[in-house]
Scaffold this motif. Structure first.
Motif, PDB file in Angstrom:
ATOM      1  N   SER A 142      49.487  40.645  38.882  1.00 42.82           N
ATOM      2  CA  SER A 142      49.312  40.490  37.476  1.00 42.82           C
ATOM      3  C   SER A 142      49.710  39.178  36.933  1.00 42.82           C
ATOM      4  CB  SER A 142      50.260  41.664  36.863  1.00 42.82           C
ATOM      5  OG  SER A 142      51.914  41.114  37.195  1.00 42.82           O
ATOM      6  N   PHE A 143      50.151  38.227  37.674  1.00 48.85           N
ATOM      7  CA  PHE A 143      50.513  36.962  37.314  1.00 48.85           C
ATOM      8  C   PHE A 143      49.016  35.882  38.033  1.00 48.85           C
ATOM      9  CE2 PHE A 143      54.542  38.887  37.638  1.00 48.85           C
ATOM     10  CZ  PHE A 143      55.020  38.251  36.315  1.00 48.85           C
TER      11      PHE A 143
ATOM     12  N   THR B 106      38.910  36.276  46.997  1.00 51.26           N
ATOM     13  CA  THR B 106      40.088  36.782  47.877  1.00 51.26           C
ATOM     14  C   THR B 106      41.424  36.149  47.545  1.00 51.26           C
ATOM     15  OG1 THR B 106      39.220  34.999  49.434  1.00 51.26           O
ATOM     16  CG2 THR B 106      38.887  37.038  50.319  1.00 51.26           C
ATOM     17  N   GLN B 107      41.368  34.851  46.771  1.00 51.66           N
ATOM     18  CA  GLN B 107      42.466  34.355  46.496  1.00 51.66           C
ATOM     19  C   GLN B 107      42.316  33.836  44.934  1.00 51.66           C
ATOM     20  OE1 GLN B 107      45.356  33.916  48.241  1.00 51.66           O
ATOM     21  NE2 GLN B 107      45.976  33.432  46.039  1.00 51.66           N
ATOM     22  N   GLY B 108      43.177  34.515  44.204  1.00 50.28           N
ATOM     23  CA  GLY B 108      43.228  34.168  42.762  1.00 50.28           C
ATOM     24  C   GLY B 108      43.936  33.026  42.212  1.00 50.28           C
ATOM     25  N   VAL B 109      44.072  32.575  40.994  1.00 52.40           N
ATOM     26  CA  VAL B 109      44.684  31.582  40.462  1.00 52.40           C
ATOM     27  C   VAL B 109      45.895  31.924  39.778  1.00 52.40           C
ATOM     28  CG1 VAL B 109      44.438  29.445  39.003  1.00 52.40           C
ATOM     29  CG2 VAL B 109      42.301  30.396  40.014  1.00 52.40           C
ATOM     30  N   TYR B 110      47.045  31.305  40.117  1.00 53.10           N
ATOM     31  CA  TYR B 110      48.164  31.710  39.563  1.00 53.10           C
ATOM     32  C   TYR B 110      48.035  31.255  38.164  1.00 53.10           C
ATOM     33  CZ  TYR B 110      53.285  32.033  38.429  1.00 53.10           C
ATOM     34  OH  TYR B 110      54.380  32.129  37.890  1.00 53.10           O
TER      35      TYR B 110
ATOM     36  N   TYR C 200      38.920  47.249  32.845  1.00 54.80           N
ATOM     37  CA  TYR C 200      39.363  45.816  33.207  1.00 54.80           C
ATOM     38  C   TYR C 200      39.022  45.593  34.839  1.00 54.80           C
ATOM     39  CZ  TYR C 200      41.417  44.371  28.782  1.00 54.80           C
ATOM     40  OH  TYR C 200      41.469  44.037  27.247  1.00 54.80           O
ATOM     41  N   ALA C 201      39.873  46.334  35.440  1.00 49.07           N
ATOM     42  CA  ALA C 201      39.670  46.053  36.849  1.00 49.07           C
ATOM     43  C   ALA C 201      38.277  46.338  37.606  1.00 49.07           C
ATOM     44  CB  ALA C 201      40.764  46.782  37.633  1.00 49.07           C
ATOM     45  N   PHE C 202      37.640  47.449  37.238  1.00 46.65           N
ATOM     46  CA  PHE C 202      36.634  47.870  38.186  1.00 46.65           C
ATOM     47  C   PHE C 202      35.271  47.586  37.400  1.00 46.65           C
ATOM     48  CE2 PHE C 202      40.145  49.888  40.073  1.00 46.65           C
ATOM     49  CZ  PHE C 202      40.142  49.407  41.418  1.00 46.65           C
ATOM     50  N   GLU C 203      35.296  47.554  36.090  1.00 47.88           N
ATOM     51  CA  GLU C 203      34.021  47.177  35.469  1.00 47.88           C
ATOM     52  C   GLU C 203      33.889  45.616  35.074  1.00 47.88           C
ATOM     53  OE1 GLU C 203      33.898  50.224  32.723  1.00 47.88           O
ATOM     54  OE2 GLU C 203      33.188  51.764  33.952  1.00 47.88           O
ATOM     55  N   GLY C 204      35.001  45.145  34.301  1.00 48.48           N
ATOM     56  CA  GLY C 204      35.196  43.778  33.967  1.00 48.48           C
ATOM     57  C   GLY C 204      35.570  43.095  35.291  1.00 48.48           C
ATOM     58  N   MET C 205      35.892  43.522  36.371  1.00 45.07           N
ATOM     59  CA  MET C 205      36.339  43.119  37.767  1.00 45.07           C
ATOM     60  C   MET C 205      37.345  41.979  37.569  1.00 45.07           C
ATOM     61  SD  MET C 205      32.380  42.142  39.379  1.00 45.07           S
ATOM     62  CE  MET C 205      31.138  43.034  38.755  1.00 45.07           C
ATOM     63  N   GLN C 206      38.185  42.177  36.584  1.00 44.85           N
ATOM     64  CA  GLN C 206      39.314  41.192  36.415  1.00 44.85           C
ATOM     65  C   GLN C 206      40.542  42.053  37.056  1.00 44.85           C
ATOM     66  OE1 GLN C 206      38.659  41.047  32.274  1.00 44.85           O
ATOM     67  NE2 GLN C 206      38.449  38.791  32.523  1.00 44.85           N
ATOM     68  N   LEU C 207      40.732  41.879  38.168  1.00 46.25           N
ATOM     69  CA  LEU C 207      41.736  42.640  38.937  1.00 46.25           C
ATOM     70  C   LEU C 207      43.207  42.237  38.144  1.00 46.25           C
ATOM     71  CD1 LEU C 207      40.795  42.859  42.663  1.00 46.25           C
ATOM     72  CD2 LEU C 207      40.835  44.492  40.847  1.00 46.25           C
ATOM     73  N   GLY C 208      43.522  40.840  38.175  1.00 46.66           N
ATOM     74  CA  GLY C 208      44.751  40.288  37.573  1.00 46.66           C
ATOM     75  C   GLY C 208      45.068  41.163  36.007  1.00 46.66           C
TER      76      GLY C 208
ATOM     77  N   GLY D 283      43.852  43.744  34.985  1.00 44.81           N
ATOM     78  CA  GLY D 283      43.996  45.209  34.933  1.00 44.81           C
ATOM     79  C   GLY D 283      45.327  45.406  35.570  1.00 44.81           C
ATOM     80  N   SER D 284      45.707  44.537  36.376  1.00 47.47           N
ATOM     81  CA  SER D 284      47.093  45.161  37.009  1.00 47.47           C
ATOM     82  C   SER D 284      48.197  44.833  36.091  1.00 47.47           C
ATOM     83  CB  SER D 284      47.473  44.205  38.219  1.00 47.47           C
ATOM     84  OG  SER D 284      46.595  44.246  39.277  1.00 47.47           O
ATOM     85  N   ALA D 285      47.859  43.812  35.223  1.00 50.91           N
ATOM     86  CA  ALA D 285      49.016  43.469  34.184  1.00 50.91           C
ATOM     87  C   ALA D 285      49.041  44.690  33.034  1.00 50.91           C
ATOM     88  CB  ALA D 285      48.691  42.192  33.392  1.00 50.91           C
ATOM     89  N   ASN D 286      47.827  45.232  32.963  1.00 55.17           N
ATOM     90  CA  ASN D 286      47.561  46.380  31.863  1.00 55.17           C
ATOM     91  C   ASN D 286      48.584  47.595  32.696  1.00 55.17           C
ATOM     92  OD1 ASN D 286      46.679  48.364  30.432  1.00 55.17           O
ATOM     93  ND2 ASN D 286      44.955  47.147  29.895  1.00 55.17           N
ATOM     94  N   ALA D 287      47.940  47.686  33.776  1.00 56.23           N
ATOM     95  CA  ALA D 287      48.651  48.856  34.709  1.00 56.23           C
ATOM     96  C   ALA D 287      50.328  48.672  34.648  1.00 56.23           C
ATOM     97  CB  ALA D 287      48.330  49.127  35.995  1.00 56.23           C
ATOM     98  N   ILE D 288      50.909  47.472  35.015  1.00 53.95           N
ATOM     99  CA  ILE D 288      52.263  47.317  34.846  1.00 53.95           C
ATOM    100  C   ILE D 288      52.822  47.371  33.618  1.00 53.95           C
ATOM    101  CG2 ILE D 288      54.228  45.633  35.267  1.00 53.95           C
ATOM    102  CD1 ILE D 288      53.071  45.818  37.903  1.00 53.95           C
ATOM    103  N   ILE D 289      52.436  47.211  32.453  1.00 57.52           N
ATOM    104  CA  ILE D 289      52.878  47.419  31.247  1.00 57.52           C
ATOM    105  C   ILE D 289      52.878  49.009  31.136  1.00 57.52           C
ATOM    106  CG2 ILE D 289      52.517  47.476  28.724  1.00 57.52           C
ATOM    107  CD1 ILE D 289      51.197  44.741  29.152  1.00 57.52           C
TER     108      ILE D 289
END
Lengths: 277, 293
Positions: free
Chosen positions: B35-36, B44-48, B253-261, B263-269
């Protein structure tokens, strides 16, 4: 019986009938729809009973679609998840309730906590792990995901079952010279059977139902479970109601049979939180 | 006898520890770190990016809209489930001919596979040939066919109705099993004192089922708030964003917008909101097992 009592009885039966119709009316309509030929589907006005009764929708969903494969995939995945969750769950519950060491309480509370996690929270990281392990689009990957969803609950329920069993029986087995393994298999496990049945029913129902993980983890037609498979009969061009209606009835049968077999104990002894959905 | 052998005991727990560590703890930690990051689904690797995902979400009116819809969805479905569920339990607790069959029928919606009942409701609610429109038109409730799931103002009401229909048996099962443990003497004594049915319900039944109702409402709130399959299958959050609750938004967000980060932040909230409920639940049930509720 006096008049007001009779009236009260009549009102009561009307309530019962209303409640039953509310619950199964829609399901009966789906069943009746599935038993009429396709040309009658869109008839206006619709007739309550089919003008011509037929099983052709049931034959065609087997003949013309991948439905059998969806069904088999669902069955395999259910079996896999049930076996792993039950064996690991029983072993864990035995440990948590029959031995004393630090962190026992913490572990069982954590499994209750894990059981309540939103599945949307787990689906994103589990998908990433599946990608790394090359387990996407594989039935085994989905089985592991379902173990993640079901195991915590299995541990929790089996623990509460184990706690109600008197430990003395096992202890007297030890005194009679019984080894630990024999005491487990011959004394403890037979008493635990109702608990084991409960977690098998739970795991089956959960996996049989599950849609989100099945949607995310599987890409190819051949690996689909039926929840995603049935939904694929809704395409952007057409909705294949003949397949959807008959397919929905078929996949409901095992779930309903299992429910009918277990409903008495469901209502009697379960108490709050025994089921998830 | 058992008390001495910690090591054998722990050995029985090892499989569970391994599965829980790999399948739950590690993914949870992963979700939190993810989420960060700004990470697309095929990277495979995101940006912090620090708290950027969270800030974006909190400043996004779409999030608050989804939050509001989640509350509406949760509160209304639960109110309906509790009212119908308790009423059904009281009816099915009474003694009458065919009670066993009626009980089985009433529980059925909860045990049908989700996909079967949602597709069934799509069939019933279809604008042109759905039975619901036909019924309401022949009863002169409505004049022309309505697109229940396709109209923004009606879609939420429709899925709430379906949510109530599907899950009220959960309340019924739990309340019914509690009703069966109430001592009959209480009612007999009340009858002798001349209490009517309403008074018996208010002064005996309700206090007796209060505890189980509290637990059931907590559990159902958790499950309904987290619910994604039924909404995804019925409306996919639409039309527009009229049924886009928080979990459905996280999914898209995660699976249609493909933004896993993101989507995760959203799920954490969502998780933090749910966590409050979980803690209350664990407290309530541990008190109940000590006999205080």
């Amino acid at each position: 019986m006096n008049a007001s009592k009779r009236l009260g009885r009549a009102v009561f039966y009307l309530l019962v009938i209303g409640l039953v119709l509310f619950s199964i009316g829609p399901i009966i309509w789906m069943l009746l729809s599935s038993l009429r030929p396709k040309v009658e589907f869109f008839a206006i006005p619709p007739t309550f009973l089919p003008k011509r009764w037929t099983l052709e929708n049931y034959f065609s969903v087997f003949r013309e679609t991948e439905f059998v494969r969806f069904l088999m995939n669902s069955i395999w995945i259910s079996i896999g998840a049930i076996v792993i969750s039950t064996v690991v769950g029983v072993s864990a519950a035995y440990s948590l309730t029959r031995f004393q060491y630090r962190g026992r309480k913490l572990f069982s509370v954590f499994s209750l906590f894990a059981y309540m996690l939103p599945s949307i929270l787990l689906v994103i990281p589990l998908y990433l792990i599946a990608v790394q392990l090359k387990l996407t689009d594989k039935l085994s990957g989905l089985v592991l995901a379902y173990v993640a969803l079901c195991l915590p609950y299995c541990i929790w329920v089996l623990c509460s079952f184990f706690e109600t069993l008197p430990i003395e029986l096992e202890e007297s087995a030890f005194i009679d010279g019984c080894g630990r393994v024999r005491a487990l298999f011959h004394v403890a496990l037979p008493m635990l059977i109702p608990g084991i049945i409960a977690v098998i029913v739970f795991t089956f129902t959960y996996v049989w139902n599950e849609y989100l993980f099945a949607l995310v983890f599987i890409n190819s037609d051949a690996k689909r479970t039926f929840p995603v498979g049935l939904e694929s009969f809704v395409t952007s061009f057409d909705v294949y109601w003949e397949y959807i209606l008959s397919g929905s009835i078929i996949v409901s049968i095992p779930a309903v049979v299992i429910f009918l077999v277990t409903q008495r104990s469901l209502i009697k002894g379960y108490g709050a939180g025994a089921i998830k959905g | 006898m058992y008390k001495k052998d910690h090591l054998i005991g722990i050995a029985f727990l090892v499989p569970a520890i391994i599965f829980m560590a790999i399948l739950i703890v590690y993914p949870l930690v992963n979700s939190f770190t993810l989420s960060f990051y700004r990470q697309l689904i095929y990277e495979t690797q995101g940006v912090y990016v620090g708290f950027q995902n969270y800030l974006k979400i909190l400043y996004d009116p779409g999030f608050w809209q989804a939050f509001k819809l989640s509350l509406i969805w949760t509160v209304t479905t639960i109110a309906g489930q509790v009212v119908i569920g308790v009423a059904a339990a009281l009816i099915l607790h009474a003694d009458f001919k065919g009670r066993g069959l009626a009980r089985a029928f009433v529980m059925l919606p909860f045990f049908m596979p989700t996909v079967a009942v949602t597709l069934m409701w799509k069939w019933l609610l279809n604008e042109q040939y759905g039975f619901v429109n036909y019924l309401l038109m022949s009863l002169h409730v409505i004049e022309k066919p309505i697109s229940w799931l396709g109209t923004s103002s009606l879609a939420m009401a429709s899925i709430v109705f379906i949510g109530i229909w599907r899950y009220f048996p959960f309340v019924t099962i739990n309340v019914l099993s509690r009703l069966q443990t109430i001592q009959q003497e209480l009612y007999e004594a009340a009858s002798i004192d001349g209490a009517n049915s309403w008074k018996k319900f208010w002064y005996i039944t309700l206090p007796e089922i209060k505890g189980v109702l509290a637990v059931v409402i907590l559990l159902r709130s958790l499950f309904m708030f987290n619910k994604v399959d039924i909404i995804l299958l019925l409306t996919k959050g639409g039309p527009g964003t009229s049924t886009l609750t928080l979990p459905v938004q996280a999914y898209s967000y995660a699976f249609e917008g493909m933004q896993l980060g993101r989507g995760s932040a959203n799920a954490i909230i969502q998780f933090l909101i749910v966590l409050a409920f979980i803690l209350i639940y664990i407290r309530t049930t541990s008190q109940a097992s000590k006999g205080r509720v």
